[in-house]
Design an enzyme around this catalytic site. Sequence first.
Site, PDB file in Angstrom:
ATOM      1  CG  LEU A 122      -1.786   1.207   1.499  1.00  0.00           C
ATOM      2  CD1 LEU A 122      -2.836   1.361   0.392  1.00  0.00           C
ATOM      3  CD2 LEU A 122      -2.506   1.096   2.856  1.00  0.00           C
ATOM      4  CB  THR A 123       3.565   2.306   2.353  1.00  0.00           C
ATOM      5  OG1 THR A 123       2.751   1.958   3.470  1.00  0.00           O
ATOM      6  CG2 THR A 123       4.372   3.555   2.678  1.00  0.00           C
ATOM      7  CD  GLU A 124       1.813   4.696  -4.269  1.00  0.00           C
ATOM      8  OE1 GLU A 124       1.900   5.907  -4.583  1.00  0.00           O
ATOM      9  OE2 GLU A 124       1.047   3.900  -4.820  1.00  0.00           O
ATOM     10  CB  ALA A 127       0.845   7.667  -0.638  1.00  0.00           C
ATOM     11  N   GLY A 128       2.080   7.693   2.760  1.00  0.00           N
ATOM     12  CA  GLY A 128       2.215   6.820   3.926  1.00  0.00           C
ATOM     13  C   GLY A 128       0.914   6.851   4.708  1.00  0.00           C
ATOM     14  CD  GLN A 335      15.955   4.008  33.582  1.00  0.00           C
ATOM     15  OE1 GLN A 335      16.124   4.066  32.370  1.00  0.00           O
ATOM     16  NE2 GLN A 335      16.642   4.759  34.418  1.00  0.00           N
ATOM     17  CG  HIS A 337      17.810  -5.488  32.116  1.00  0.00           C
ATOM     18  ND1 HIS A 337      16.439  -5.589  32.136  1.00  0.00           N
ATOM     19  CD2 HIS A 337      18.272  -6.759  32.019  1.00  0.00           C
ATOM     20  CE1 HIS A 337      16.095  -6.864  32.046  1.00  0.00           C
ATOM     21  NE2 HIS A 337      17.180  -7.596  31.969  1.00  0.00           N
ATOM     22  CD  GLU A 362      -0.342  -4.296  10.186  1.00  0.00           C
ATOM     23  OE1 GLU A 362      -1.529  -4.422  10.525  1.00  0.00           O
ATOM     24  OE2 GLU A 362       0.403  -5.262   9.940  1.00  0.00           O
ATOM     25  CB  THR A 364       1.597   6.711  12.942  1.00  0.00           C
ATOM     26  OG1 THR A 364       0.559   7.646  12.617  1.00  0.00           O
ATOM     27  CG2 THR A 364       2.545   6.575  11.757  1.00  0.00           C
TER      28      THR A 364
HETATM   29  C1  LIG Z   1       9.604  -1.814   8.900  1.00  0.00           C
HETATM   30  C2  LIG Z   1       8.383  -1.341   8.196  1.00  0.00           C
HETATM   31  C3  LIG Z   1       7.567  -2.256   7.563  1.00  0.00           C
HETATM   32  C4  LIG Z   1       6.460  -1.820   6.828  1.00  0.00           C
HETATM   33  N1  LIG Z   1       5.704  -2.735   6.143  1.00  0.00           N
HETATM   34  C5  LIG Z   1       4.747  -2.288   5.273  1.00  0.00           C
HETATM   35  C6  LIG Z   1       4.063  -3.205   4.414  1.00  0.00           C
HETATM   36  O1  LIG Z   1       4.283  -4.428   4.466  1.00  0.00           O
HETATM   37  N2  LIG Z   1       3.161  -2.714   3.546  1.00  0.00           N
HETATM   38  C7  LIG Z   1       2.888  -1.381   3.453  1.00  0.00           C
HETATM   39  O2  LIG Z   1       2.069  -1.015   2.621  1.00  0.00           O
HETATM   40  N3  LIG Z   1       3.488  -0.488   4.275  1.00  0.00           N
HETATM   41  C8  LIG Z   1       4.427  -0.912   5.170  1.00  0.00           C
HETATM   42  N4  LIG Z   1       5.081  -0.021   5.992  1.00  0.00           N
HETATM   43  C9  LIG Z   1       4.745   1.387   5.887  1.00  0.00           C
HETATM   44  C10 LIG Z   1       4.081   1.955   7.133  1.00  0.00           C
HETATM   45  O3  LIG Z   1       2.759   1.507   7.236  1.00  0.00           O
HETATM   46  C11 LIG Z   1       4.204   3.488   7.067  1.00  0.00           C
HETATM   47  O4  LIG Z   1       5.582   3.787   7.300  1.00  0.00           O
HETATM   48  C12 LIG Z   1       3.326   4.200   8.074  1.00  0.00           C
HETATM   49  O5  LIG Z   1       1.966   4.054   7.758  1.00  0.00           O
HETATM   50  C13 LIG Z   1       3.638   5.704   8.173  1.00  0.00           C
HETATM   51  O6  LIG Z   1       3.761   6.289   6.923  1.00  0.00           O
HETATM   52  P1  LIG Z   1       5.048   7.192   6.603  1.00  0.00           P
HETATM   53  O7  LIG Z   1       6.238   6.379   6.947  1.00  0.00           O
HETATM   54  O8  LIG Z   1       4.932   7.683   5.221  1.00  0.00           O
HETATM   55  O9  LIG Z   1       4.975   8.369   7.622  1.00  0.00           O
HETATM   56  P2  LIG Z   1       4.167   9.742   7.427  1.00  0.00           P
HETATM   57  O10 LIG Z   1       2.781   9.440   6.997  1.00  0.00           O
HETATM   58  O11 LIG Z   1       4.977  10.659   6.585  1.00  0.00           O
HETATM   59  O12 LIG Z   1       4.112  10.283   8.917  1.00  0.00           O
HETATM   60  C14 LIG Z   1       5.157  11.042   9.516  1.00  0.00           C
HETATM   61  C15 LIG Z   1       4.633  11.591  10.844  1.00  0.00           C
HETATM   62  O13 LIG Z   1       3.513  12.456  10.605  1.00  0.00           O
HETATM   63  C16 LIG Z   1       2.397  11.996  11.355  1.00  0.00           C
HETATM   64  N5  LIG Z   1       1.170  12.257  10.628  1.00  0.00           N
HETATM   65  C17 LIG Z   1       0.899  12.004   9.318  1.00  0.00           C
HETATM   66  N6  LIG Z   1      -0.371  12.320   9.029  1.00  0.00           N
HETATM   67  C18 LIG Z   1      -0.920  12.797  10.162  1.00  0.00           C
HETATM   68  C19 LIG Z   1      -2.230  13.269  10.520  1.00  0.00           C
HETATM   69  N7  LIG Z   1      -3.223  13.334   9.640  1.00  0.00           N
HETATM   70  N8  LIG Z   1      -2.425  13.671  11.792  1.00  0.00           N
HETATM   71  C20 LIG Z   1      -1.417  13.593  12.718  1.00  0.00           C
HETATM   72  N9  LIG Z   1      -0.186  13.150  12.436  1.00  0.00           N
HETATM   73  C21 LIG Z   1       0.057  12.746  11.185  1.00  0.00           C
HETATM   74  C22 LIG Z   1       2.643  10.498  11.558  1.00  0.00           C
HETATM   75  O14 LIG Z   1       1.908   9.999  12.658  1.00  0.00           O
HETATM   76  C23 LIG Z   1       4.131  10.477  11.773  1.00  0.00           C
HETATM   77  O15 LIG Z   1       4.399  10.813  13.105  1.00  0.00           O
HETATM   78  C24 LIG Z   1       6.153  -0.443   6.769  1.00  0.00           C
HETATM   79  C25 LIG Z   1       6.961   0.478   7.446  1.00  0.00           C
HETATM   80  C26 LIG Z   1       8.074   0.055   8.141  1.00  0.00           C
HETATM   81  C27 LIG Z   1       8.934   1.071   8.824  1.00  0.00           C
END
Ligand SMILES: Cc1cc2nc3c(=O)[nH]c(=O)nc-3n(C[C@H](O)[C@H](O)[C@H](O)COP(=O)(O)OP(=O)(O)OC[C@H]3O[C@@H](n4cnc5c(N)ncnc54)[C@H](O)[C@@H]3O)c2cc1C
Length: 381
Positions: A122-124, A127-128, A335, A337, A362, A364
């Site tokens: 899903l993630t790009e 687009a997170g 802590q 430890h 899944e 934040t």
């Molecule tokens: C190890 C790992 C495994 C993963 N596996 C998968 C996978 O298998 N498939 C997949 O599709 N994705 C996967 N992901 C992606 C993961 O779901 C995203 O990293 C996550 O959803 C956050 O997106 P972002 O990293 O773009 O952060 P961003 O969306 O850029 O967020 C950055 C910060 O801004 C905050 N923020 C953003 N929008 C808002 C809002 N509206 N209100 C308040 N705060 C906000 C966030 O909470 C965060 O603190 C994985 C990520 C990691 C690190």
Amino acid sequence: MDTETFGLLKDQLARYVEERLIPAEDAVEEADDIPPDIVAEFKAMGLFGLSVPEEFGGLGLTMSEESQLVRILTRASVTFRSLIGTTVGIGSQGIMIDGTEAQKAEWLPKFATGEAIASFALTEPGAGSDAASLRCSAVQEGEYFRINGTKRYITNAPRATVFTLMARTDPGNRGAAGISAFIVPADSPGISLGKPDRKMGQRGAKTCDVILEDVMVPAANIIGGVPGQGFRTAMKVLDRGRIHIAAVALGMADRLIEMSLAYAMERQQFGQRIGDFQLVQAMLADMEVDRLTTAALLERTAARFDAGEVTARECSVLKLHASEAVGRIADRAVQIHGGAGYMAEYKVERFYRDVRLLRIYEGTSQIQQTIIAKSMMREKS
Ligand SMILES: Cc1cc2nc3c(=O)[nH]c(=O)nc-3n(C[C@H](O)[C@H](O)[C@H](O)COP(=O)(O)OP(=O)(O)OC[C@H]3O[C@@H](n4cnc5c(N)ncnc54)[C@H](O)[C@@H]3O)c2cc1C
């Protein structure tokens, strides 16, 4: 599954975790990979098929049962769970929840045996949290869709046989309704993988970019057969995934508390066990409160999921609580430890790094908070 068989399965897994997985943790951390014999043992035990219905060759467990097993499994390094996590959960659930009968018949038996590994894409890069703004495009050409785009941080991508991948089929619709979910075989021409991500923790769990260049996917591979439903499918998958993540958090909490308690009762300072100091007792007690509240909420939410009653808000409440709670537990474990907790030799150091991811993927913690609060306001108005 009947109670007796399920009890035996839990006992078998608990023994396997204790005798096989925990002793293998350090090797996994060092090699940044899971040994092939453990992968084979997971397959033999049916662990890839926990959630696949029995008619398709899986164990057909309920969410409540799956949560209990995942809790047991994640007493060992969470990396082991990541091996089956996407196939049991987010990678396969789109097909399980919304797939056509033909899609289920083709894929679920292969997931059940571990012959096929599923990943969720899903993630790009752009687009997170705002997943509905994804740009990966799927343009229809006759019986096929031509897919172009990049997916980021995709767990198990290097191991995947198939991706459930969300792409925009309606370029005129920049929101959720323009998105469809596709079943994309990983060996499709035009798919390449980025180099493995170097992560803070969970070494041995693999993530990387998935790059799609003119990948031709049959229109029949749209999950459920209807375009425009992909974002809804992804959200249903993530709601269920959030219950699974809470079970992961709980298993990690069990181990962290176990290690901390043992250390507090053994380490001596000022002529007594550090566990006899009330300030250390406060940390232990707070850990237990966090664990028990997570366990109670998980049991309730999983039961409501099984009864078909759970709401997205409840899944978010659980995920938020469980992931934040285990974060606090890991912090206190370090802590308790003292200096040893900062050393790689003690496993709390690794757990502390591993657990950090739970508050990020899944959805934040902030995204869970917005889901919960928006739902509260909708209800009120
Ligand atoms: C190890 C790992 C495994 C993963 N596996 C998968 C996978 O298998 N498939 C997949 O599709 N994705 C996967 N992901 C992606 C993961 O779901 C995203 O990293 C996550 O959803 C956050 O997106 P972002 O990293 O773009 O952060 P961003 O969306 O850029 O967020 C950055 C910060 O801004 C905050 N923020 C953003 N929008 C808002 C809002 N509206 N209100 C308040 N705060 C906000 C966030 O909470 C965060 O603190 C994985 C990520 C990691 C690190």
